[in-house]
Design a protein around this motif. Structure first.
Motif, PDB file in Angstrom:
ATOM      1  N   LEU A 126       2.345   9.108  -9.578  1.00  0.00           N
ATOM      2  CA  LEU A 126       0.809   8.041  -9.405  1.00  0.00           C
ATOM      3  C   LEU A 126       1.059   6.743 -10.102  1.00  0.00           C
ATOM      4  O   LEU A 126       0.353   5.876  -9.739  1.00  0.00           O
ATOM      5  N   MET A 127       1.667   6.783 -11.231  1.00  0.00           N
ATOM      6  CA  MET A 127       1.782   5.337 -11.960  1.00  0.00           C
ATOM      7  C   MET A 127       2.754   4.339 -11.269  1.00  0.00           C
ATOM      8  O   MET A 127       2.448   3.285 -11.240  1.00  0.00           O
ATOM      9  N   ASP A 156      -1.179   0.021  -1.083  1.00  0.00           N
ATOM     10  CA  ASP A 156      -0.772  -0.491   0.300  1.00  0.00           C
ATOM     11  C   ASP A 156      -1.617   0.496   1.315  1.00  0.00           C
ATOM     12  O   ASP A 156      -1.747   1.411   1.224  1.00  0.00           O
ATOM     13  N   PRO A 157      -2.193  -0.215   2.172  1.00  0.00           N
ATOM     14  CA  PRO A 157      -3.257   0.283   3.156  1.00  0.00           C
ATOM     15  C   PRO A 157      -2.514   1.561   3.614  1.00  0.00           C
ATOM     16  O   PRO A 157      -3.340   2.591   4.171  1.00  0.00           O
ATOM     17  N   ASP A 158      -1.343   1.280   4.481  1.00  0.00           N
ATOM     18  CA  ASP A 158      -0.840   2.534   5.141  1.00  0.00           C
ATOM     19  C   ASP A 158      -0.472   3.672   4.252  1.00  0.00           C
ATOM     20  O   ASP A 158      -0.686   4.844   4.400  1.00  0.00           O
ATOM     21  N   GLU A 159       0.028   3.264   2.955  1.00  0.00           N
ATOM     22  CA  GLU A 159       0.404   4.335   2.073  1.00  0.00           C
ATOM     23  C   GLU A 159      -0.884   4.853   1.738  1.00  0.00           C
ATOM     24  O   GLU A 159      -0.831   6.329   1.644  1.00  0.00           O
ATOM     25  N   VAL A 160      -1.845   4.251   1.437  1.00  0.00           N
ATOM     26  CA  VAL A 160      -3.388   4.924   1.065  1.00  0.00           C
ATOM     27  C   VAL A 160      -3.916   5.724   2.147  1.00  0.00           C
ATOM     28  O   VAL A 160      -4.479   6.831   2.097  1.00  0.00           O
ATOM     29  N   ALA A 161      -3.780   5.236   3.595  1.00  0.00           N
ATOM     30  CA  ALA A 161      -4.132   6.111   4.458  1.00  0.00           C
ATOM     31  C   ALA A 161      -3.573   7.489   4.717  1.00  0.00           C
ATOM     32  O   ALA A 161      -4.207   8.367   4.691  1.00  0.00           O
ATOM     33  N   GLY A 162      -2.191   7.689   4.207  1.00  0.00           N
ATOM     34  CA  GLY A 162      -1.408   8.782   4.290  1.00  0.00           C
ATOM     35  C   GLY A 162      -2.014   9.690   3.200  1.00  0.00           C
ATOM     36  O   GLY A 162      -2.102  10.876   3.366  1.00  0.00           O
ATOM     37  N   LEU A 163      -2.233   9.070   1.979  1.00  0.00           N
ATOM     38  CA  LEU A 163      -2.688   9.827   0.895  1.00  0.00           C
ATOM     39  C   LEU A 163      -4.047  10.638   1.389  1.00  0.00           C
ATOM     40  O   LEU A 163      -4.359  11.520   1.081  1.00  0.00           O
ATOM     41  N   VAL A 164      -5.003   9.617   1.779  1.00  0.00           N
ATOM     42  CA  VAL A 164      -6.264   9.950   2.111  1.00  0.00           C
ATOM     43  C   VAL A 164      -6.135  11.341   3.177  1.00  0.00           C
ATOM     44  O   VAL A 164      -6.816  12.243   3.018  1.00  0.00           O
ATOM     45  N   GLU A 165      -5.344  11.035   4.040  1.00  0.00           N
ATOM     46  CA  GLU A 165      -5.221  12.081   4.993  1.00  0.00           C
ATOM     47  C   GLU A 165      -4.848  13.742   4.525  1.00  0.00           C
ATOM     48  O   GLU A 165      -5.201  14.361   4.662  1.00  0.00           O
ATOM     49  N   LEU A 213      -4.413  11.724 -19.970  1.00  0.00           N
ATOM     50  CA  LEU A 213      -2.946  11.639 -20.379  1.00  0.00           C
ATOM     51  C   LEU A 213      -2.380  10.407 -19.970  1.00  0.00           C
ATOM     52  O   LEU A 213      -1.542  10.002 -20.775  1.00  0.00           O
ATOM     53  N   LEU A 214      -2.590   9.700 -18.835  1.00  0.00           N
ATOM     54  CA  LEU A 214      -2.102   8.717 -18.665  1.00  0.00           C
ATOM     55  C   LEU A 214      -2.537   7.247 -18.974  1.00  0.00           C
ATOM     56  O   LEU A 214      -1.803   6.263 -19.025  1.00  0.00           O
ATOM     57  N   GLY A 215      -3.869   7.362 -19.181  1.00  0.00           N
ATOM     58  CA  GLY A 215      -4.557   6.263 -19.997  1.00  0.00           C
ATOM     59  C   GLY A 215      -5.085   5.171 -18.748  1.00  0.00           C
ATOM     60  O   GLY A 215      -5.700   4.068 -19.130  1.00  0.00           O
ATOM     61  N   LEU A 216      -4.599   5.460 -17.741  1.00  0.00           N
ATOM     62  CA  LEU A 216      -4.960   4.538 -16.521  1.00  0.00           C
ATOM     63  C   LEU A 216      -5.431   5.393 -15.107  1.00  0.00           C
ATOM     64  O   LEU A 216      -5.219   6.579 -14.941  1.00  0.00           O
ATOM     65  N   ARG A 217      -6.244   4.438 -14.545  1.00  0.00           N
ATOM     66  CA  ARG A 217      -6.716   5.204 -13.328  1.00  0.00           C
ATOM     67  C   ARG A 217      -5.716   5.304 -12.208  1.00  0.00           C
ATOM     68  O   ARG A 217      -4.578   4.501 -12.523  1.00  0.00           O
ATOM     69  N   SER A 218      -5.653   6.027 -11.296  1.00  0.00           N
ATOM     70  CA  SER A 218      -4.544   6.212 -10.314  1.00  0.00           C
ATOM     71  C   SER A 218      -5.054   5.955  -9.026  1.00  0.00           C
ATOM     72  O   SER A 218      -6.212   5.967  -8.645  1.00  0.00           O
ATOM     73  N   PRO A 219      -4.290   5.853  -8.001  1.00  0.00           N
ATOM     74  CA  PRO A 219      -4.678   5.592  -6.552  1.00  0.00           C
ATOM     75  C   PRO A 219      -5.590   6.724  -5.953  1.00  0.00           C
ATOM     76  O   PRO A 219      -6.280   6.708  -4.803  1.00  0.00           O
ATOM     77  N   ILE A 220      -5.705   7.796  -6.830  1.00  0.00           N
ATOM     78  CA  ILE A 220      -6.399   9.090  -6.358  1.00  0.00           C
ATOM     79  C   ILE A 220      -7.850   8.713  -6.744  1.00  0.00           C
ATOM     80  O   ILE A 220      -8.788   9.104  -5.805  1.00  0.00           O
TER      81      ILE A 220
END
Length: 338
Positions: free
Chosen positions: A63-64, A72-81, A191-198
């Motif tokens: 995540l970090m 990245d748009p393609d990367e996020v599209a795969g995560l969304v799927e 725990l991580l102190g930061l938002r993630s792409p989730i």
């Protein structure tokens, strides 16, 4: 699954490499050697995470690294799927929704979820609105608390959301009910102190395949990312705005730029004017219920009307910002106060 010829770095002691390790290595090899995941790699990786097939250390690193590299748009599209698959999106029976309204804001200066009143007014006008989200990191009044003030409650699951939509045209489905796995990943912020792409993934789930979505982001650079991912996923309409606390909420105090993706055409910018003259004002949380009952005006009401216009533009029920503002006022006056 990404393949890496440099196996010595992956397992110097000859031990068998963990199946998830190549994803972390692909993202983290360093300048000139790392890269974004492909659509398929990202989808496979998040599937493994949500199935519990990755070690917790790997999940945090994954995540970090995604965050550090930039989304990245393609990367996020795969995560969304992968997120949609884990959330049961697209399965039967289908839930009919006109407007998808994600709510994942975490602003430190928020007061009340004024956008909720705008969504309810749209529902009363005959539009089926599904709101989903998590307010775990917001300092303001959370949506479930605001719903209770209005005599409403969150949906327990998709079936309950469908019944609420049939009954009142609106439902709020917490992410914890929609996808416990994604909700747990969001919770790693403590725990991580930061938002993630989730956070981005959750906003773009569109769990019931609504024909339109209205979306808020924290920072302007995320606008282009959300529009690009939506285009890659074949979404019909998406309106994105930089809103208070990252919510799909329009401030009435200053001009706002909204960005509309309408399938088949390039995204376009809509210039939304300020609708409340004078100096800076703060909408008080204590005015939330009085505004709904028609007993208070000021900044709270102006925020609701401005946000209601956003919903109309997202749905395509208004062609211009001026028309949206005028229709928003009429819908608000016509609402039924329960």
């Amino acid at each position: 699954m990404p393949r890496d010829p440099h196996t010595a770095e992956a397992a110097e002691d000859g031990a068998a490499e963990h199946p998830f390790a190549p994803f972390v290595r692909t993202l983290g090899r360093g300048p000139g050697r790392s890269r974004a995941l492909t659509w398929e790699e990202a989808r496979t990786a998040l599937r493994m995470v949500l199935r519990g097939e990755a070690d917790p250390h790997q999940v945090g690193a994954f995540l970090m690294l995604l965050r550090y590299r930039g989304e990245d748009p393609d990367e996020v599209a795969g995560l969304v799927e992968a997120g949609r698959e884990a959330s049961g999106c697209g399965v039967e029976p289908r839930v009919a929704v006109d407007l998808d309204w994600p709510s994942y804001g975490a602003g430190r200066t928020r007061t009340a979820p004024w956008f909720l009143l705008a969504a309810l007014a749209l529902a009363q006008a005959g539009h089926r609105v599904l709101m989903h989200g998590s307010n775990a990191f917001s300092s303001g009044m959370p949506v479930p608390e605001a719903l209770a003030l209005l005599g409403l409650r969150p949906a327990e699951d998709r079936a309950a959301a469908a019944r609420m939509l049939d009954a009142v045209g609106f439902a709020y489905l917490p992410l914890a009910r929609l996808s416990p796995g994604l909700d747990r990943l969001l919770g790693l912020r403590t725990l991580l102190g930061l938002r993630s792409p989730i956070n981005t993934v959750a906003r773009l789930l569109n769990p019931c395949d609504a024909r339109a979505s209205v979306d808020g982001v924290f920072h302007p650079p995320y606008i282009a990312l959300h529009l690009a991912v939506a285009a890659r996923l074949g979404r019909q309409r998406l309106l994105v705005v930089k809103g208070g606390g990252g919510e799909a909420e329009r401030t009435p105090l200053k001009p706002v730029a909204a960005h509309l993706l309408d399938r088949g055409s390039e995204p376009r910018e809509l210039a939304l004017p300020a609708i409340l003259a004078g100096g800076a004002r703060t909408a008080a949380a204590g005015d939330f219920l009085p505004v709904w009952r028609g007993e208070a005006e000021g900044a709270g009401l102006a925020t609701v009307l401005a946000t209601l216009a956003l919903g109309l533009l997202a749905l395509g029920e208004a062609a211009t910002p001026a028309e949206a503002d005028a229709r928003a006022l009429q819908l608000w006056r016509d609402r039924a106060i329960r």
